[in-house]
Design a protein around this motif. Structure first.
Motif, PDB file in Angstrom:
ATOM      1  N   SER A 172     -11.677  14.599  -6.678  1.00  4.68           N
ATOM      2  CA  SER A 172     -11.484  15.667  -6.969  1.00  4.68           C
ATOM      3  C   SER A 172      -9.097  15.586  -6.961  1.00  4.68           C
ATOM      4  CB  SER A 172     -11.094  16.788  -6.840  1.00  4.68           C
ATOM      5  OG  SER A 172     -10.655  18.219  -6.685  1.00  4.68           O
ATOM      6  N   ALA A 173      -8.959  15.641  -5.940  1.00  5.25           N
ATOM      7  CA  ALA A 173      -7.124  15.266  -5.507  1.00  5.25           C
ATOM      8  C   ALA A 173      -6.721  13.977  -5.970  1.00  5.25           C
ATOM      9  CB  ALA A 173      -6.925  14.881  -3.844  1.00  5.25           C
ATOM     10  N   LEU A 174      -7.518  12.995  -5.911  1.00  2.00           N
ATOM     11  CA  LEU A 174      -6.928  11.671  -7.032  1.00  2.00           C
ATOM     12  C   LEU A 174      -6.401  12.603  -8.699  1.00  2.00           C
ATOM     13  CD1 LEU A 174      -5.933   8.834  -7.535  1.00  2.00           C
ATOM     14  CD2 LEU A 174      -8.110   8.446  -7.714  1.00  2.00           C
ATOM     15  N   GLU A 175      -8.004  13.199  -9.195  1.00  2.00           N
ATOM     16  CA  GLU A 175      -7.260  13.356 -10.331  1.00  2.00           C
ATOM     17  C   GLU A 175      -6.448  14.493 -10.756  1.00  2.00           C
ATOM     18  OE1 GLU A 175     -11.707  15.131 -11.191  1.00  2.00           O
ATOM     19  OE2 GLU A 175     -12.580  13.238 -11.574  1.00  2.00           O
ATOM     20  N   ARG A 176      -6.024  15.508  -9.240  1.00  2.00           N
ATOM     21  CA  ARG A 176      -4.850  16.392  -9.314  1.00  2.00           C
ATOM     22  C   ARG A 176      -3.873  15.300  -9.725  1.00  2.00           C
ATOM     23  NH1 ARG A 176      -8.271  19.291  -6.277  1.00  2.00           N
ATOM     24  NH2 ARG A 176      -7.000  18.344  -4.311  1.00  2.00           N
ATOM     25  N   LEU A 177      -3.671  14.279  -9.076  1.00  2.78           N
ATOM     26  CA  LEU A 177      -2.665  13.717  -8.233  1.00  2.78           C
ATOM     27  C   LEU A 177      -1.962  12.707  -9.688  1.00  2.78           C
ATOM     28  CD1 LEU A 177      -0.397  12.854  -6.136  1.00  2.78           C
ATOM     29  CD2 LEU A 177      -2.200  10.684  -5.907  1.00  2.78           C
ATOM     30  N   THR A 178      -3.152  11.994 -10.557  1.00  6.90           N
ATOM     31  CA  THR A 178      -2.609  11.576 -11.562  1.00  6.90           C
ATOM     32  C   THR A 178      -2.413  12.736 -13.214  1.00  6.90           C
ATOM     33  OG1 THR A 178      -5.304  11.325 -11.662  1.00  6.90           O
ATOM     34  CG2 THR A 178      -3.905   9.102 -10.359  1.00  6.90           C
ATOM     35  N   ASN A 182       0.910  17.436 -14.486  1.00  2.00           N
ATOM     36  CA  ASN A 182       1.098  17.596 -12.961  1.00  2.00           C
ATOM     37  C   ASN A 182       2.522  16.834 -12.820  1.00  2.00           C
ATOM     38  OD1 ASN A 182      -0.386  19.288 -12.388  1.00  2.00           O
ATOM     39  ND2 ASN A 182      -1.565  18.277 -11.768  1.00  2.00           N
ATOM     40  N   ASN A 183       2.777  15.253 -13.942  1.00  2.00           N
ATOM     41  CA  ASN A 183       3.699  15.034 -13.547  1.00  2.00           C
ATOM     42  C   ASN A 183       4.177  14.440 -12.392  1.00  2.00           C
ATOM     43  OD1 ASN A 183       5.637  13.220 -15.348  1.00  2.00           O
ATOM     44  ND2 ASN A 183       7.507  15.702 -14.892  1.00  2.00           N
ATOM     45  N   CYS A 184       3.404  13.818 -11.337  1.00  2.00           N
ATOM     46  CA  CYS A 184       3.344  13.576  -9.824  1.00  2.00           C
ATOM     47  C   CYS A 184       4.354  12.267  -9.879  1.00  2.00           C
ATOM     48  CB  CYS A 184       2.367  13.041  -9.696  1.00  2.00           C
ATOM     49  SG  CYS A 184       0.871  15.209  -9.415  1.00  2.00           S
ATOM     50  N   LEU A 185       3.756  11.473 -10.605  1.00  2.00           N
ATOM     51  CA  LEU A 185       4.696   9.367 -10.974  1.00  2.00           C
ATOM     52  C   LEU A 185       6.421  10.513 -10.972  1.00  2.00           C
ATOM     53  CD1 LEU A 185       2.910   7.002 -12.277  1.00  2.00           C
ATOM     54  CD2 LEU A 185       3.295   7.086 -10.648  1.00  2.00           C
ATOM     55  N   THR A 186       6.551  11.299 -11.669  1.00  2.00           N
ATOM     56  CA  THR A 186       7.975  11.569 -11.346  1.00  2.00           C
ATOM     57  C   THR A 186       9.014  12.271 -10.685  1.00  2.00           C
ATOM     58  OG1 THR A 186       7.679  11.330 -13.942  1.00  2.00           O
ATOM     59  CG2 THR A 186      10.366  12.528 -13.625  1.00  2.00           C
ATOM     60  N   ASP A 187       7.897  13.688 -10.168  1.00  2.00           N
ATOM     61  CA  ASP A 187       7.860  14.721  -9.642  1.00  2.00           C
ATOM     62  C   ASP A 187       7.180  14.778  -8.501  1.00  2.00           C
ATOM     63  OD1 ASP A 187       9.043  16.674  -7.353  1.00  2.00           O
ATOM     64  OD2 ASP A 187       9.305  18.211  -9.248  1.00  2.00           O
ATOM     65  N   TYR A 223       1.653   5.461  -6.134  1.00  2.00           N
ATOM     66  CA  TYR A 223       2.237   6.774  -5.957  1.00  2.00           C
ATOM     67  C   TYR A 223       2.515   6.994  -4.152  1.00  2.00           C
ATOM     68  CZ  TYR A 223      -0.253   9.185  -9.954  1.00  2.00           C
ATOM     69  OH  TYR A 223      -0.899   8.650 -11.137  1.00  2.00           O
ATOM     70  N   GLU A 224       2.903   5.700  -4.065  1.00  2.00           N
ATOM     71  CA  GLU A 224       3.751   5.582  -2.465  1.00  2.00           C
ATOM     72  C   GLU A 224       5.021   5.609  -2.869  1.00  2.00           C
ATOM     73  OE1 GLU A 224       0.792   3.486   0.245  1.00  2.00           O
ATOM     74  OE2 GLU A 224       1.963   2.179  -0.530  1.00  2.00           O
ATOM     75  N   GLU A 225       5.571   5.320  -4.022  1.00  2.61           N
ATOM     76  CA  GLU A 225       7.120   4.938  -3.314  1.00  2.61           C
ATOM     77  C   GLU A 225       7.316   6.305  -4.501  1.00  2.61           C
ATOM     78  OE1 GLU A 225      10.941   3.574  -5.982  1.00  2.61           O
ATOM     79  OE2 GLU A 225       9.121   1.839  -6.167  1.00  2.61           O
ATOM     80  N   ALA A 226       6.437   7.125  -4.980  1.00  2.59           N
ATOM     81  CA  ALA A 226       7.135   7.762  -5.994  1.00  2.59           C
ATOM     82  C   ALA A 226       6.811   9.194  -5.543  1.00  2.59           C
ATOM     83  CB  ALA A 226       6.356   8.323  -7.245  1.00  2.59           C
ATOM     84  N   CYS A 227       6.014   9.304  -4.502  1.00  2.00           N
ATOM     85  CA  CYS A 227       5.393  10.200  -3.525  1.00  2.00           C
ATOM     86  C   CYS A 227       5.790  10.763  -2.184  1.00  2.00           C
ATOM     87  CB  CYS A 227       4.156  10.306  -2.824  1.00  2.00           C
ATOM     88  SG  CYS A 227       3.450  11.251  -4.659  1.00  2.00           S
TER      89      CYS A 227
END
Length: 269
Positions: A172-178, A182-187, A223-227
């Motif tokens: 579920s956490a991965l689904e929210r991240l991707t 939610n635009n997590c790769l950008t912010d 996501y390691e770089e974005a986050c």
């Protein structure tokens, strides 16, 4: 003819637990070929080996295998996040056509352990991105490898406590991240992205391979770089990655456990 009195000699038997090979020092004299003496000698060595294996079996069982520090001392490598060249050479060897099978012990498995130990311990930007991305293909071929904690980084918070068995929560956490909205790769600075990333970081670093969904094994690296600013320390405390502290580990500094056998040797003339 008169026989000289029997003499009692002592020899050191070194048992390599990976190869099951025993060496002796000093080298036994030719007189030890005497049948009675050899039977007694083999009995002593077998008894000692059995005692050692019993102690090993009754010791703590490490879920991730032996400590990487123990494996490194045995196989001749050290975990050093600044030594990228060694990791790259090991990756090339483990990923070569001659390493389609990765049995233990073998040179292929040693190369894999070098890569695996650095992958698990070092920060994501310590190693080339291609190794981070392609490592899990090696893991499928070679297995779980050795155990080492991820290095702690000053100033980062601790990762949140998670239940490794609750893979549904990790998924579920991965689904929210991707989730695109939610635009997590950008912010990745939003609460939803930060919490989701730190959850899968804790799952990825602290749990058994069976408790880490494949999507997390590979997806976290995207996501390691974005986050990066949302990273957390998954290790509870800073540990020396080259330490060999497990009392149950039989693969220690020289990969040899010294057992002393008293051999009753007859002097034959």
């Amino acid at each position: 003819p008169r026989r000289l009195p029997r003499t009692r000699s002592f020899y050191v038997a070194r048992l390599n637990f990976r190869t099951a090979f025993i060496t002796f020092s000093p080298a036994p004299p030719h007189s030890l070929t005497h049948t009675h003496t050899m039977v007694h000698f083999v009995f002593v060595c077998c008894a000692l080996a059995l005692a050692v294996s019993t102690v090993s079996a009754s010791g703590d069982d490490h879920d991730h295998g032996e400590e990487c520090g123990c494996a490194g001392k045995e196989l001749g490598f050290a975990v050093d996040c600044s030594d990228v060249a060694t990791v790259e050479m090991a990756f090339a060897a483990a990923n070569s056509s001659s390493c389609t099978t990765c049995s233990n012990p073998s040179l292929c498995y040693t190369a894999y352990l070098i890569v695996q130990a650095h992958h698990d311990h070092c920060a994501h930007d310590d190693l080339p991105e291609y190794i981070e991305d392609q490592f899990h293909g090696l893991e499928e071929n070679c297995g779980e490898g050795c155990h080492v904690s991820r290095k702690s980084i000053d100033g980062l918070p601790d990762c949140p406590p998670i239940s490794c068995a609750n893979t549904a929560a990790a998924t579920s956490a991965l689904e929210r991240l991707t989730e695109g909205s939610n635009n997590c790769l950008t912010d990745c600075s939003t609460t939803v992205c930060e919490e989701a990333y730190q959850h899968i970081r804790a799952q990825h670093d602290n749990c058994e391979e069976a408790d880490v969904p494949e999507a997390i094994e590979t997806g976290i690296h995207d996501y390691e770089e974005a986050c990066e600013a949302q990273e957390c320390n998954s290790a509870k405390s800073e540990a020396d990655p080259n330490a060999c502290t497990s009392p149950a580990s039989m693969a220690t500094a020289s990969a040899m456990l010294v057992v002393v056998g008293a051999v009753v040797a007859s002097t034959v003339f």
